[in-house]
Structure formats: structure tokens, C-alpha cells
Design an enzyme around this catalytic site. Structure first.
Site, PDB file in Angstrom:
ATOM      1  N   GLU A  36       4.335  -7.142  -2.871  1.00 17.92           N
ATOM      2  CA  GLU A  36       3.191  -6.121  -2.908  1.00 17.92           C
ATOM      3  C   GLU A  36       1.900  -6.810  -3.353  1.00 17.92           C
ATOM      4  O   GLU A  36       2.057  -7.300  -4.545  1.00 17.92           O
ATOM      5  CB  GLU A  36       3.728  -5.102  -4.041  1.00 17.92           C
TER       6      GLU A  36
ATOM      7  N   CYS B  67      -2.444  -1.336  -9.464  1.00  8.94           N
ATOM      8  CA  CYS B  67      -2.535  -1.594  -7.947  1.00  8.94           C
ATOM      9  C   CYS B  67      -2.825  -0.432  -7.085  1.00  8.94           C
ATOM     10  O   CYS B  67      -3.240  -0.377  -5.812  1.00  8.94           O
ATOM     11  CB  CYS B  67      -1.054  -2.358  -7.418  1.00  8.94           C
TER      12      CYS B  67
END
Length: 499
Positions: A256, A293
Site C-alpha cells: 500500500e 495514507c
């Protein structure tokens, strides 16, 4: 107690000569413990033990793996204030954030423990003539997990990658993040204790120290490693992905990586509640010092008087929020450098910057703006600025807005802020956004990721390396398994749940 040693199976090891310390970013001083970087021999031993453990661990009943995961959660909880204080000393984050992230970590472990109590998660399937085909999911083998800089608990040593891999039946080797190695060791000690108390095979878990990239490179290239989990930068994740692809036996890397999480505000939403949106997004942009994020780093709207007022209001409200300490001086330096790189592009304009004196490693929140035409022509404006920063793009019209969305790289999230009167016109926007993101939020904020079955935390590259999977929720277990079928087997030779 923090020893600075590597956890290899059931033993502590410190055979190397390379050492490093973590840093207290608030005080800007080193923390006292010296951590010993794992040697090549220690890496080989950890992987060999994990491979041996896999032979037994993949066949351990779901009930026993469930007990192991619940025991890990109990042991982490038992660390009490020691874990919280160490977390704070290595991150500069407040006590509330430490306890909140610990709670999420415990919840994930117990969630996966509950999932594997039965074998339903393996999706057992029986079909074919005379039911001769029996299919289910089986674990891949030893998994390497890289600790994340911004989540020392929830995405690191016993975070979602580790919890889901252990649940699937895969031994785990963690490459501890050097910024919070002490937090990582405390959690590793809890996992080791839980493994021994629940009689898991030696080598089911190891935790290796490393300040540089060498340990991680050797782990990814090791032929006995079968998959990798990573949360971090595009550069780091892509390097691991390339290494894994170049092996004689390529393996999956579930990384990710970067995301700027576009937010689209309709004209009617601006007319109805611009001030409310500005305050909500000022809070979201600065939440956790922008070190999530899913931080909203890009906001899109159509040029208008209302958008101009909103941009100035967002700037004022963001700049008014107190500055806070970032995770590490290196992260703070990168924030300043990357923010300047965007702000200094032609046609970009700074709307507001947090004013007043700030301490070392504290981040000044920034809001900038640019025209839609300039954004389309300049890929440098598309780059993530990790921290409390957002760029507002003023599009000429709906067509240009849709064009911008189509040209964005893959993202974890997209958000639409709209009124009921907009609904009839939103289909093109939703369809265009759906092709670029893993999750669309309607009239909310992207910050905050619920740990539930329906959560998608992933997206088209470079948000993640495989958009078919999520890194959060029970379905994250599917990253560490593969389909397998028995054909024509007598019932006596089949697993019980396939009979």
C-alpha cells in the site's frame, strides 16, 4: 524490557555489529536503547525456522490459531503503560493516539481470531460429477511484513498484515521499522510469549532489526519467503515489488503506497455549506499531522465566487490549527521539500500557511491552489505531500474536472461532497472516480478507516500493487492464500470440512 535484540523464533539474538537508536522527535534526542541489526546468518535462520514452522502451522486447527491470535492481543494489552510511553517517545504522537491505535490493533487480532475459529473463511466448495471436485483456500507459506512509519502498532509488528497472515496459517517475519524499533520489540515480545503459551511451532514469528535496506532486500530475495506485505512510500514499495518479480520464483508483494485522495465539491454543496466543509476539511487535513495514507491532499471544484471564498476560508481555518510534531525529522524534512516542490510550480499559489513560532520537527499546515489547466499539464502537481497539506484545483467546467480525474494515478479513496439536487447528474463523476480509486466516500472525509468486512483499503497502482485486495478487514486474509482443489479423492483422505 527492551533489549535491542532480534527475536528469532523463541530466542533473542544479537550477533551483528551494526547498531542504531530511535529518536524522540519532540525532544529531538536519541532514545537510550541501541538496536542490533540482524546479520545475514540471522536472517537465514529466521526464514529457515519459518519454513519449518509452516509445515506444522498450516495444519493447526482454526481453534488453535484463533487462541494464538487472542493470546497475542491479551499479551499486548498486558504491556500497559510501557507500550504507550515507548510509542510516544518514538513518534511524538499524543497518548490518545497511542491508546487508540493500540485498541485498533487488539481489535484486528481478535477479529481475525474469531474469523478462523471455523473453516468457513476458506470458502470450501464441492462440485463436479459425483462431487469429485473439492476446492478451498490454503496458505502460501512464510510471509515478510515491513513495519510502517506512520502506524507503529496497527500497520506494523502485530498490525493487519501480520494478524491476517498468521490467521491464514502463514508464519511471519517482521522487518521492524527503525523509527519505532522499541515499540516493535515490545510487541514482538508479546507475540513470542503468546506463541509459547499456546504451543505454536518455533519460528512461527520473528522480528528483525534494520536501519537500512539490506535486511529487507535479503528477506524479499530469500527463496523460502512466499509473500510480502508493505505499507509506505511508492519508491520503497516499488523497489520491493521489482525485487520480488525478478526472483527465480516470483512472489506477490502486497504494497500500500502513495495516495492524494481526491475530494470533489459540487457547486450546490458550496452554496449550501461551504463554511462547514471548510472546517471539516481543515480538521481532516491536519488530523495526525496529515500523516495518514487517506489524508485529503487534493480538492477539486468548478471556478466560481463561492469556490474562491471557500479556498480562502479553508486556508484560514487550516492555518489556525495548532502545529504538532511529525513522526521523525526525516519525515518533516520530506514534508517541507515536497510541499515546496508543489508550491513552486508555475501557476501554483499559496493560500495560507500556519503562522507563529513552531518547535523543531513541527509541521506548518499549508493550503495551495492552482488552475485546472495547469494541473492537467504538470504531473509534478499530482505528487503526494505527506503531511498537513492540500492543493485546491479550480477547474474550468465539469468536463475538465472529469478529465483531471481520468488522468490521476490510482488512489485509495475519492470523496464526493454534494447535495440532493446533484444526484441526477453524478453518474459520470461516480463512474470516472470508480476507475481510479478503491473506495468512494459520499459527504464525509477519507481519514478514518473502519476495520470491517466491507472496507476496501487498496486501489489501482500506485495506491497498491494489486487492486483486487484490501489491506483492512477480514477479507485482507485473502492476500496470503491460494485456491487449491482435490479431485476424485476418497473421503477418508480429505480435510474434515471438505467431506
Amino acid at each position: 524490557m527492551i533489549t535491542g535484540k532480534n527475536y528469532i523464533g523463541n530466542t533473542l539474538s544479537a550477533n551483528g555489529v551494526v547498531t542504531y537508536q530511535t529518536l524522540n522527535p519532540k525532544l529531538n534526542t536519541p532514545n537510550p536503547t541501541s538496536f542490533v541489526e540482524a546479520t545475514s546468518e540471522e536472517i537465514d535462520l529466521a526464514v529457515a525456522l519459518a519454513s519449518q514452522a509452516f509445515d506444522a502451522y498450516q495444519n493447526i486447527s482454526g481453534d488453535k490459531r484463533s487462541a494464538f491470535l487472542h493470546a497475542i492481543a491479551d499479551e499486548i494489552e498486558a504491556l500497559g503503560d510501557t507500550l504507550v510511553e515507548t510509542y510516544m517517545s518514538e513518534t511524538g504522537l499524543p497518548e490518545g493516539r497511542a491508546k487508540g491505535e493500540r485498541g485498533r490493533t487488539l481489535g484486528q487480532l481478535r477479529m481475525f481470531g474469531d474469523l478462523v475459529k471455523t473453516e468457513d473463511w476458506r470458502n470450501p466448495t464441492i462440485s463436479g460429477e459425483a462431487n469429485e471436485l473439492r476446492q478451498y483456500l490454503i496458505p502460501l507459506g512464510p510471509v515478510v511484513v515491513f513495519g510502517a512509519s506512520n502506524f507503529p502498532l496497527a500497520y506494523s509488528t502485530a498490525g493487519g498484515d501480520t494478524a491476517s497472515a498468521l490467521a491464514a496459517g502463514c508464519p511471519v517475519i517482521v522487518k521492524s521499522h527503525p523509527m519505532h524499533a522499541g515499540t516493535g520489540e515490545l510487541v514482538a515480545s508479546a507475540i513470542q510469549k503468546a506463541a509459547q503459551n499456546t504451543e505454536m511451532p518455533k519460528g512461527v514469528f520473528s522480528n528483525l532489526n534494520s536501519a537500512g535496506i539490506e535486511v529487507g532486500v535479503q528477506l524479499v530475495k530469500h527463496p523460502m519467503v512466499k509473500a510480502v506485505g508493505f505499507t509506505g512510500s511508492i519508491r520503497g514499495g516499488r523497489a520491493l515489488y521489482d525485487l520480488a518479480s525478478q526472483r527465480d520464483e516470483p512472489i506477490p508483494v502486497f504494497a500500500e503506497m502513495g495516495s492524494i485522495n481526491p475530494v470533489i465539491i459540487t457547486q450546490k454543496a458550496l452554496e449550501a455549506r461551504a463554511s462547514e466543509i471548510a472546517q471539516t476539511y481543515a480538521n481532516s487535513i491536519t488530523l495526525g499531522v496529515g500523516q495518514f495514507c487517506t489524508n485529503p491532499g487534493l480538492i477539486l471544484g468548478i471556478k466560481s465566487a463561492e469556490l474562491t471564498i471557500f479556498i480562502n476560508d479553508l486556508g484560514e481555518k487550516t492555518a489556525a490549527i495548532d502545529a504538532h510534531c511529525m513522526l521523525h525529522p526525516n519525515i518533516h524534512t520530506a514534508y517541507e521539500k515536497n510541499g515546496e516542490a508543489v508550491i513552486n510550480q508555475p501557476d501554483a499559489r499559496v493560500v495560507a500557511v500556519h503562522q507563529g513560532e513552531i518547535e523543531e520537527n513541527y509541521a506548518q499546515a499549508k493550503i495551495s491552489t492552482v488552475s485546472g489547466d495547469a494541473f492537467l499539464k504538470n504531473p509534478k502537481l499530482h505528487q503526494e505531500v505527506f503531511g498537513p497539506f492540500s492543493l485546491v484545483v479550480q477547474c474550468d467546467d465539469d468536463n475538465q474536472l472529469l478529465q483531471i480525474i481520468s488522468q490521476l494515478e490510482g488512489q485509495l479513496t475519492g470523496t464526493i461532497l454534494a447535495e440532493k439536487e446533484d444526484y441526477k447528474d453524478l453518474s459520470p463523476l461516480v463512474e470516472r472516480l470508480q476507475n481510479r480509486v478503491g473506495r468512494i466516500i459520499f459527504n464525509g472525509v477519507p481519514t478514518g478507516v473502519a476495520v470491517v468486512d466491507a472496507m476496501t483499503h487498496g486501489g489501482p497502482y500506485p495506491a497498491s500493487t494489486d487492486s483486487r485486495f484490501t489491506a483492512v478487514g477480514n477479507q485482507a486474509i485473502k492476500r496470503w492464500v491460494r485456491l487449491f482443489s482435490y479431485q476424485g479423492f476418497p473421503e477418508e483422505l480429505l480435510p474434515g470440512f471438505l467431506k
